[in-house]
Design a protein around this motif. Structure first.
Motif, PDB file in Angstrom:
ATOM      1  N   LEU A  96       0.812  -1.222   0.000  1.00 16.52           N
ATOM      2  CA  LEU A  96       0.000   0.000   0.000  1.00 16.52           C
ATOM      3  C   LEU A  96       0.845   1.271   0.000  1.00 16.52           C
ATOM      4  O   LEU A  96       0.336   2.351  -0.284  1.00 16.52           O
ATOM      5  N   ASP A 154      -0.076   5.104   1.439  1.00 15.74           N
ATOM      6  CA  ASP A 154      -1.492   5.064   1.816  1.00 15.74           C
ATOM      7  C   ASP A 154      -1.713   4.304   3.124  1.00 15.74           C
ATOM      8  O   ASP A 154      -2.713   4.513   3.804  1.00 15.74           O
ATOM      9  N   TRP A 155      -0.775   3.422   3.468  1.00 11.91           N
ATOM     10  CA  TRP A 155      -0.907   2.600   4.683  1.00 11.91           C
ATOM     11  C   TRP A 155      -1.025   3.464   5.937  1.00 11.91           C
ATOM     12  O   TRP A 155      -1.841   3.185   6.818  1.00 11.91           O
ATOM     13  N   LEU A 176      -4.438   4.806   7.262  1.00  8.12           N
ATOM     14  CA  LEU A 176      -5.501   3.874   7.611  1.00  8.12           C
ATOM     15  C   LEU A 176      -5.638   3.701   9.119  1.00  8.12           C
ATOM     16  O   LEU A 176      -4.664   3.815   9.862  1.00  8.12           O
ATOM     17  N   GLU A 230      -8.921  -0.782   9.430  1.00  9.56           N
ATOM     18  CA  GLU A 230      -8.749  -0.812   7.978  1.00  9.56           C
ATOM     19  C   GLU A 230      -7.500  -1.606   7.587  1.00  9.56           C
ATOM     20  O   GLU A 230      -7.509  -2.350   6.606  1.00  9.56           O
ATOM     21  N   PHE A 252      -7.680  -4.875   5.262  1.00  7.96           N
ATOM     22  CA  PHE A 252      -6.910  -4.965   4.018  1.00  7.96           C
ATOM     23  C   PHE A 252      -5.990  -6.184   4.038  1.00  7.96           C
ATOM     24  O   PHE A 252      -5.891  -6.926   3.054  1.00  7.96           O
ATOM     25  N   LEU A 290      -5.886   3.720  -6.462  1.00  2.00           N
ATOM     26  CA  LEU A 290      -6.306   4.692  -5.454  1.00  2.00           C
ATOM     27  C   LEU A 290      -6.241   6.141  -5.927  1.00  2.00           C
ATOM     28  O   LEU A 290      -6.744   7.031  -5.256  1.00  2.00           O
ATOM     29  N   SER A 340     -11.534   5.313  -3.906  1.00  2.00           N
ATOM     30  CA  SER A 340     -11.296   5.399  -2.459  1.00  2.00           C
ATOM     31  C   SER A 340     -10.735   4.084  -1.928  1.00  2.00           C
ATOM     32  O   SER A 340     -10.775   3.048  -2.606  1.00  2.00           O
ATOM     33  N   PHE A 341     -10.246   4.130  -0.703  1.00  2.00           N
ATOM     34  CA  PHE A 341      -9.761   2.905  -0.068  1.00  2.00           C
ATOM     35  C   PHE A 341     -10.907   1.917   0.115  1.00  2.00           C
ATOM     36  O   PHE A 341     -10.718   0.701  -0.042  1.00  2.00           O
ATOM     37  N   LYS A 342     -12.093   2.422   0.420  1.00  2.00           N
ATOM     38  CA  LYS A 342     -13.249   1.530   0.551  1.00  2.00           C
ATOM     39  C   LYS A 342     -13.539   0.824  -0.765  1.00  2.00           C
ATOM     40  O   LYS A 342     -13.905  -0.357  -0.791  1.00  2.00           O
ATOM     41  N   LEU A 345     -11.290   0.017  -2.928  1.00  2.00           N
ATOM     42  CA  LEU A 345     -10.257  -1.010  -3.045  1.00  2.00           C
ATOM     43  C   LEU A 345     -10.644  -2.255  -2.246  1.00  2.00           C
ATOM     44  O   LEU A 345     -10.490  -3.382  -2.719  1.00  2.00           O
TER      45      LEU A 345
END
Length: 195
Positions: free
Chosen positions: A75, A78-79, A82, A86, A90, A178, A182-184, A186
């Motif tokens: 990630l 982006d990690w 979170l 999350e 993931f 991304l 969004s992360f959601k 993903l």
């Protein structure tokens, strides 16, 4: 192309971790050779179902990778944005995706061999193990990357296949996704691909 798919099959069986086991530096080659040999024996077994084989292989190989670190690498930046929940979600979905990908490719194995070559200490906290996948007409380089997880224990955090990092490949894919999602989104995508 076929050999590259087989290569991914054999590599992906190492990418499952529960962090219950770690390798001492002096035993990395010995333990990896033993695990690889056992996995090859399971793959060559004719009487077991695909499910039986995968369950046995996961039990053997679940010990050698730090899957949470691999998720963090995949990630990238982006990690850090979170929540703990999350990150956990993931990690579970990413692991399941890799396992499903492995199961889908199980039938590709046709008696290729893996030869362990050199173990090289890059620095006090990094080691790489060079191996080769050997088929009837082809030979491919596989490099396992270890990091020092604790004082005397080492775990794998990445694998290079013919010079290409599995984790960096996922990192590029997720980063590109991304940019526009969004992360959601993903998580939904990963969840959908696991069904």
């Amino acid at each position: 192309m076929y050999m590259k798919k087989v290569l991914f099959l054999l590599i992906s069986l190492f990418v499952f971790s529960n962090n219950l086991f770690a390798l001492e530096e002096s035993k990395i080659k010995e333990i990896m050779q033993a695990k690889i040999d056992t996995v090859i024996e399971i793959l060559q077994e004719k009487t077991q179902t695909k499910l039986e084989k995968t369950e046995k292989i996961f039990l053997i190989m679940d010990e050698v990778f730090d899957y949470k670190i691999m998720s963090q690498i995949a990630l990238g930046s982006d990690w850090k944005n979170l929540s703990s929940q999350e990150k956990d979600e993931f990690t579970k979905l990413f692991e399941l995706r890799l396992k499903n990908s492995y199961i889908d490719k199980l039938d590709l194995y046709t008696n290729q061999k893996i030869e362990i070559n050199d173990l090289e200490k890059i620095n006090p906290k990094r080691i790489k193990l060079l191996t080769y996948l050997i088929g009837k007409d082809d030979k491919y380089e596989i490099e396992y990357k270890f990091f020092k997880a604790t004082d005397n224990n080492w775990l794998i955090y990445d694998v290079n296949i013919i010079g290409v990092s599995i984790m960096q490949t996922y990192r590029q894919q997720f980063s590109g996704y991304l940019k526009n999602n969004s992360f959601k989104d993903l998580l939904v995508s990963l969840n959908g691909s696991n069904k």
